[in-house]
Design an enzyme around this catalytic site. Sequence first.
Site, mmCIF file in Angstrom:
data_model
loop_
_atom_site.group_PDB
_atom_site.id
_atom_site.type_symbol
_atom_site.label_atom_id
_atom_site.label_comp_id
_atom_site.label_asym_id
_atom_site.label_seq_id
_atom_site.Cartn_x
_atom_site.Cartn_y
_atom_site.Cartn_z
ATOM 1 C CE1 TYR A 139 -3.926 2.090 0.654
ATOM 2 C CE2 TYR A 139 -2.953 2.701 2.757
ATOM 3 C CZ TYR A 139 -3.922 2.879 1.799
ATOM 4 O OH TYR A 139 -4.881 3.838 1.982
ATOM 5 N NE ARG A 192 -6.447 13.079 -5.610
ATOM 6 C CZ ARG A 192 -6.526 12.045 -4.761
ATOM 7 N NH1 ARG A 192 -5.501 11.252 -4.531
ATOM 8 N NH2 ARG A 192 -7.646 11.794 -4.144
ATOM 9 C CE LYS A 210 -6.834 3.694 -1.085
ATOM 10 N NZ LYS A 210 -6.789 4.511 0.131
ATOM 11 C CD GLU A 282 -9.106 5.291 -2.850
ATOM 12 O OE1 GLU A 282 -9.977 4.690 -2.197
ATOM 13 O OE2 GLU A 282 -8.388 6.174 -2.369
ATOM 14 C CG ASP A 283 -6.334 7.865 -5.446
ATOM 15 O OD1 ASP A 283 -6.918 8.267 -4.420
ATOM 16 O OD2 ASP A 283 -5.220 7.328 -5.396
ATOM 17 C CG ASP A 305 -10.644 5.682 0.759
ATOM 18 O OD1 ASP A 305 -11.041 5.673 1.933
ATOM 19 O OD2 ASP A 305 -9.519 5.298 0.411
ATOM 20 C CG ASP A 306 -9.286 9.754 -2.495
ATOM 21 O OD1 ASP A 306 -8.255 9.358 -1.958
ATOM 22 O OD2 ASP A 306 -9.777 9.210 -3.507
ATOM 23 C CG ASN A 447 -0.663 9.492 1.351
ATOM 24 O OD1 ASN A 447 0.093 9.558 2.295
ATOM 25 N ND2 ASN A 447 -1.953 9.272 1.477
HETATM 26 O O1 LIG Z 1 -4.015 5.749 -0.600
HETATM 27 C C1 LIG Z 1 -3.688 6.363 0.432
HETATM 28 O O2 LIG Z 1 -2.688 6.117 1.081
HETATM 29 C C2 LIG Z 1 -4.612 7.420 0.967
HETATM 30 C C3 LIG Z 1 -5.414 7.965 -0.123
HETATM 31 O O3 LIG Z 1 -6.535 7.556 -0.366
HETATM 32 C C4 LIG Z 1 -4.799 8.929 -1.046
HETATM 33 O O4 LIG Z 1 -3.721 9.467 -0.745
HETATM 34 O O5 LIG Z 1 -5.393 9.155 -2.105
HETATM 35 MG MG LIG Z 2 -7.026 7.795 -2.418
#
Ligand SMILES: O=C([O-])CC(=O)C(=O)O
Ligand SMILES: [Mg+2]
Length: 591
Positions: A139, A192, A210, A282-283, A305-306, A447
Site C-alpha cells: 500500500y 489523481r 485498497k 478512489e483517486d 474514500d478520499d 501521499n
Molecule cells: O491511498 C492512500 O494512502 C490514501 C489515499 O486515499 C490517497 O492518498 O489518495
Molecule cells: Mg485515495
Amino acid sequence: MESTMKELGDSASVLDLDPKTAVGGGVEDVYGEDFATEDQLITPWTVSVASGYSLLRDPRHNKGLAFTEKERDAHYLSGLLPPVVLSQQLQEKKLMNSIRQYQLPIQKYMAMMELEERNERLFYKLLIDNVEELLPVVYTPTVGEACQKYGSIFRRPQGLYISLKEKGRVLDVLKNWPERSIQVIVVTDGERILGLGDLGCQGMGIPVGKLSLYTALGGIRPSACLPITIDVGTNNEKLLNDEFYIGLKQRRATGQEYSELLHEFMSAVKQCYGEKVLIQFEDFANHNAFELLAKYRTSHLVFNDDIQGTASVVLAGVVSALKILGGSLADHKFLFLGAGEAGTGIAELIALEMSKRVCFYCSWLYGLLFVVWGSNIALVSRLESLQHFKQPWAHEHESVKTLLEAVNTLKPTVLIGASGMGKTFTKEVIEAMSSFNEKPLIMALSNPTSQAECTAEEAYTWSKGKAIFASGSPFDPVEYEGKVFVPGQGNNAYIFPGFGLGVVMSGAIRVHDDMLLAASEALAEQVTDAEYEKGLIYPPFSKIRKISAEIAAKVAAKAYELGLASRIPRPASLVKYAESCMYSPVYRNYR
Ligand SMILES: O=C([O-])CC(=O)C(=O)O
Ligand SMILES: [Mg+2]
C-alpha cells in the site's frame, strides 16, 4: 429514494419476461443465463473442481508445500511436489525471510504480488500477521511507485479494465469477471493517483491495493472484491510517449463522453451485482470526485474514500488529540493547506460533528477557518470564481501571500496539509505554529512520502518536540533530545476496511454521513491511555482487525438506526457478528 423505486421497478419488470425463458423457483440466477431471452447472448461460465497440476496453478486453492499426504493422494498431486510437507507457519517464515532480503520496496512489492498470484491465502496470512511491516509495501507509499512503473512491472493482469472502447457494452465486460457475488468494488479513473497526479490506466495498482486491505484489515473475502480501472485516456505526456504504457494512448475524455461512460458503468454494476454492492470511488480528480458522489449517493451505495474516508480518519485523529490538547473541537482553529477532496471533506465532517453538539453550534463558524492555498489565499472577491465545493469554507480576509503569513496572521491550533504538494510545511511554518501553541497539531496528509507536507523528523525537531504529528504516509519513530516520538498515520486505511465491513454485513443500501461520524468515533475510542502517554492519536495498525470489527459494528448500528440496513433481524452483538464475518487466511482442508 425515488430512483431506488425506479430501479426496483426496472428489475421487477424483468420478472415479466416470457415464462419459457425464466426458470423461477426461487433459485438465484447467478450467471444470468435463465433470465436471458433466447436471442440474448450469454457468457458460457462453467465451474469445475480443480485437481492435479491445475490445483497448484489456482491461487485461490493452492497451498504449495502445505498440501498434506492425504490431499496429495486424493488430488493427483503425487510427484508434482517435492516430498516435504511444510506448515503454513513455516511457509510464512520462509517468505518473510526472503522478502526481507530485498533492498528496494518495489522489489518487495513485486514479490508480494507474485505471492498473491501464486497462493492467495498465504499472501493474506503474511499481510495480516505482519501488517505494520507489509502495509507500506503493498500500500502507501510503495503502491505509488508501483503505479508509476506499472507498465514495466506488469505481468499478469489484476482487476477489470473498462475503457472507452467498451462504451455501449460495459455490462458484457463486467460479466467477464469470474466472480458473481461481489460485495465491494474499488474504482478509479487514474486522474489523481495519491499526490502523484494523472497516471491513467496505471492507476490500477490503487484499487488492487485498497481491496487487498479490505480483505486483510476488514475481512471481506477476496472473491467478493473487484478492482476496476476506467480508462478514458490520460493527459500525462510522459505516459502517452511511453512505449510500455498499458492504457489508451489518447487525451482524457471529458464532459458528456466521460459522464456517459461513468453512467453506463454505474448502471451496469447495479444490474450485474444488485443494490448492495459497495462502490468505492478512489483517486478521481477533484471535479469528477465531487460530482460523482453527489450524483450517485442517492441512487447507489457509494463511498468516496478520499473525501469521506480521509475526513473520517482525520476527525478521529483530531477528536483523539483533544485528549492531549484539551478543549473541544469548537475551541480550535483549523488552517487547511489544500482545498481538494481531502481538505473540504475534512472541513465538512468536522463541521458536522460540531453541529451535532448543539451547545457549540454558535461558535463553530468562528472556530473553523478554511483557507484556499494556491498562489494566494482565497479572498471573498474571488469567491464566485471558486469551485462550488470550496465556497462554503472560504473566509473574508486580507490578502496573504504565503502559508507562513497565513499561519502568523490567523494563528491556527491545527494545521492540516492535504495539498498533494510536498515540503510545504517549512521550518518557519512549524516554528511559527510552535510559537503560539503549546502543542500544535500538525497533520501532513499528502501521499506518498515524497508529497508529504513535512516529515515526522522535521515536525518534531522544528517544533522542539512540541508537535503532535500525524501523516498520510508512514514515518518511523523519531528520537529528539533523548525522547522517542511515535508519529501517527492519519491514513484512510484505518477507516474504509471496517466501514465497508459494517456496510456489507448490515446490508446497508446507502451511505449516510452519520455512518462516517460513527466510524470516526469508533476509531478514536480505540486509542488507549498508554498510547496517549506516548503522544499517539491513532491506535497501532497491529490491532487493525479488532479496530475494524469495532468500526464495522458502530457503522452497522448507525445503518440500523437510520433504517438503511436490510439484513434482518439485527444481530444481537454487532461486534461479535462482525468478527464472525471476517475472512481468515488459514488453509482449509480438502476432502
Ligand atoms: O491511498 C492512500 O494512502 C490514501 C489515499 O486515499 C490517497 O492518498 O489518495
Ligand atoms: Mg485515495
